[in-house]
Structure formats: C-alpha cells, structure tokens
Design a protein around this motif. Sequence first.
Motif, PDB file in Angstrom:
ATOM      1  N   LYS A   1       0.830  -1.314  -0.027  1.00  0.00           N
ATOM      2  CA  LYS A   1      -0.055   0.151   0.048  1.00  0.00           C
ATOM      3  C   LYS A   1       0.840   1.372   0.102  1.00  0.00           C
ATOM      4  O   LYS A   1       0.294   2.373  -0.604  1.00  0.00           O
ATOM      5  CB  LYS A   1      -0.935  -0.146   1.062  1.00  0.00           C
ATOM      6  CG  LYS A   1      -1.979  -1.168   1.099  1.00  0.00           C
ATOM      7  CD  LYS A   1      -2.702  -1.114   2.297  1.00  0.00           C
ATOM      8  CE  LYS A   1      -3.706  -2.407   2.343  1.00  0.00           C
ATOM      9  NZ  LYS A   1      -4.528  -2.577   3.771  1.00  0.00           N
ATOM     10  N   THR A   2       2.071   1.304   0.668  1.00  0.00           N
ATOM     11  CA  THR A   2       3.004   2.282   0.581  1.00  0.00           C
ATOM     12  C   THR A   2       3.613   2.498  -0.889  1.00  0.00           C
ATOM     13  O   THR A   2       3.602   3.547  -1.159  1.00  0.00           O
ATOM     14  CB  THR A   2       4.087   2.191   1.764  1.00  0.00           C
ATOM     15  OG1 THR A   2       3.594   1.887   2.983  1.00  0.00           O
ATOM     16  CG2 THR A   2       4.886   3.250   1.533  1.00  0.00           C
ATOM     17  N   LEU A   3       3.989   1.344  -1.428  1.00  0.00           N
ATOM     18  CA  LEU A   3       4.371   1.486  -2.848  1.00  0.00           C
ATOM     19  C   LEU A   3       3.335   1.991  -3.658  1.00  0.00           C
ATOM     20  O   LEU A   3       3.715   2.640  -4.824  1.00  0.00           O
ATOM     21  CB  LEU A   3       4.500  -0.024  -3.344  1.00  0.00           C
ATOM     22  CG  LEU A   3       5.864  -0.940  -2.740  1.00  0.00           C
ATOM     23  CD1 LEU A   3       5.818  -2.138  -3.189  1.00  0.00           C
ATOM     24  CD2 LEU A   3       7.030  -0.165  -2.790  1.00  0.00           C
ATOM     25  N   ALA A   4       1.844   1.751  -3.596  1.00  0.00           N
ATOM     26  CA  ALA A   4       0.935   2.320  -4.344  1.00  0.00           C
ATOM     27  C   ALA A   4       0.820   3.772  -4.191  1.00  0.00           C
ATOM     28  O   ALA A   4       0.194   4.380  -5.161  1.00  0.00           O
ATOM     29  CB  ALA A   4      -0.446   1.480  -4.044  1.00  0.00           C
ATOM     30  N   LEU A   5       1.439   4.177  -3.174  1.00  0.00           N
ATOM     31  CA  LEU A   5       1.329   5.917  -3.012  1.00  0.00           C
ATOM     32  C   LEU A   5       2.114   6.736  -4.051  1.00  0.00           C
ATOM     33  O   LEU A   5       2.206   7.911  -4.211  1.00  0.00           O
ATOM     34  CB  LEU A   5       1.839   6.060  -1.704  1.00  0.00           C
ATOM     35  CG  LEU A   5       0.813   5.584  -0.393  1.00  0.00           C
ATOM     36  CD1 LEU A   5       1.765   6.109   0.741  1.00  0.00           C
ATOM     37  CD2 LEU A   5      -0.425   6.343  -0.663  1.00  0.00           C
ATOM     38  N   GLY A   6       3.275   5.785  -4.757  1.00  0.00           N
ATOM     39  CA  GLY A   6       4.097   6.675  -5.574  1.00  0.00           C
ATOM     40  C   GLY A   6       4.997   7.368  -5.054  1.00  0.00           C
ATOM     41  O   GLY A   6       5.959   8.030  -5.692  1.00  0.00           O
ATOM     42  N   THR A   7       5.562   7.173  -3.764  1.00  0.00           N
ATOM     43  CA  THR A   7       6.551   7.691  -3.248  1.00  0.00           C
ATOM     44  C   THR A   7       7.860   6.971  -3.518  1.00  0.00           C
ATOM     45  O   THR A   7       7.930   5.808  -3.662  1.00  0.00           O
ATOM     46  CB  THR A   7       6.535   7.839  -1.724  1.00  0.00           C
ATOM     47  OG1 THR A   7       6.292   6.613  -1.088  1.00  0.00           O
ATOM     48  CG2 THR A   7       5.311   8.889  -1.391  1.00  0.00           C
ATOM     49  N   GLU A   8       9.147   7.742  -3.342  1.00  0.00           N
ATOM     50  CA  GLU A   8      10.245   6.878  -3.707  1.00  0.00           C
ATOM     51  C   GLU A   8      10.568   5.975  -2.793  1.00  0.00           C
ATOM     52  O   GLU A   8      10.331   6.047  -1.599  1.00  0.00           O
ATOM     53  CB  GLU A   8      11.481   8.197  -3.528  1.00  0.00           C
ATOM     54  CG  GLU A   8      12.704   7.713  -3.890  1.00  0.00           C
ATOM     55  CD  GLU A   8      14.087   8.782  -4.208  1.00  0.00           C
ATOM     56  OE1 GLU A   8      14.439   8.640  -5.143  1.00  0.00           O
ATOM     57  OE2 GLU A   8      14.004   9.146  -2.957  1.00  0.00           O
TER      58      GLU A   8
END
Length: 213
Positions: free
Chosen positions: A66-73
């Motif tokens: 879900k953190t990956l899905a945020l699009g942050t580095e």
Amino acid sequence: MYTPSYFNDADLASLHSQIEGTRLATLVTFDENGLQASHVPLLLDPAQGAHGVLTGHLAKANPQWKTLALGTEVLVIFQGPDAYISPSFYAAKAEHGKVVPTWNYLAVHAYGRAEVFTDPERLLRVVSGLTDKHEAARAEPWAVSDAPDDYIQKMLNGIVGFAIPIERLEGKRKLNQNRSAEDIAGVSKGLATSQDQNDQEIARLMSQGETRV
C-alpha cells in the motif's frame, strides 16, 4: 549512501551484474507509519528505461504494498560480499603500526517509484520468471506449470506485484582503493586463507585488480 570517490562504482554494467547476482534484496519504504522493509527476490529488465526496471511481488497481507501504491520514492538495497579487514593484513602494520580495522564490501542502492498490479497474467509472468531464474542451476528444475492451474491461481490471489523503474543507482565497491598496493596485496592474501566464502570472494576481486580506480 556515503561513497568517497575512490569507492564509487558508476558503471551500469557492473551495477546490473551485482543486482542480478543478489538473490535477496531489501525493499525499503517510508510513510506516515514510519520505515518498512521487506526482503524479496527481484527480476531486473536492463533494457527498459535509463537504468532498468525491477519487478517482484509482496504478500497481499503485507501492508508495504500500500505504501508502494502511493508512488513515493523507494529504496532497494542489493548487498554483495563483505569481509572484515584485520590491521594485521596491512604491510603498513610492520612499518609504522598506524592502522585500524575496517570492512570491505560491495553494495548497490536503487531508487524509484513503484507501480503495483494484481493482473493474474502479469503476476504469473513475474513468479514464473523468478522461479525459472532460481531453479536454473538444478538438475531437474521445477516450473510453475508443474503445479495445478487452480492452485497457482489461488496463490496469485494472495500476492500483489510491483514494478520499479530505476530512476537512479548508487554503487559502492569498498576494496581498499585508498591503501597502498602493498597493503592491498596483504589484505587479499590474508582473506584468501579464510574458509569464509565472503572473505574469499573479496580476496578474488582484490587480486583481480578491481581495487584500482
């Protein structure tokens, strides 16, 4: 990653080689809940983008996707061989004694922003690619297709795939490049007598002249 110029590895082929040779990478993310890390096998497609694309998967129960899905580095760490360097290996120890222990190692850090996916066909390509890569050395490699189709589909429902186009790469090859040729030779010789595979690999790299800038 702190990397003095004499330890810097900016050669794309060298960086890709280490990525390919690292069986288990460390995927690091940060969100409102803090830092998260997962240890995952990954595939590299070196032909895509400027630096290549990494693909892998996480368990659907693992909240990191879900953190990956945020699009942050995100940061992916590929750790190579490493070795403790005893001051007794240095020729300089006998000359003046002004030596201290250190650690030699190889590491690659890859940065990018992930795309997550749950498409079954795409997930199947990822898990099949990973399986084929790590089964290749076996006399009778196991393939995903060896398992019943309905079972594989059930397993695919429990994972989330991700692709990370690499935006930048950092490579560090700390192999005593800041020491004299005599000290480098002494370290290589000392490590070569060890029974530890990491020590022997570092010795091999040093003896092949990969320490020189």
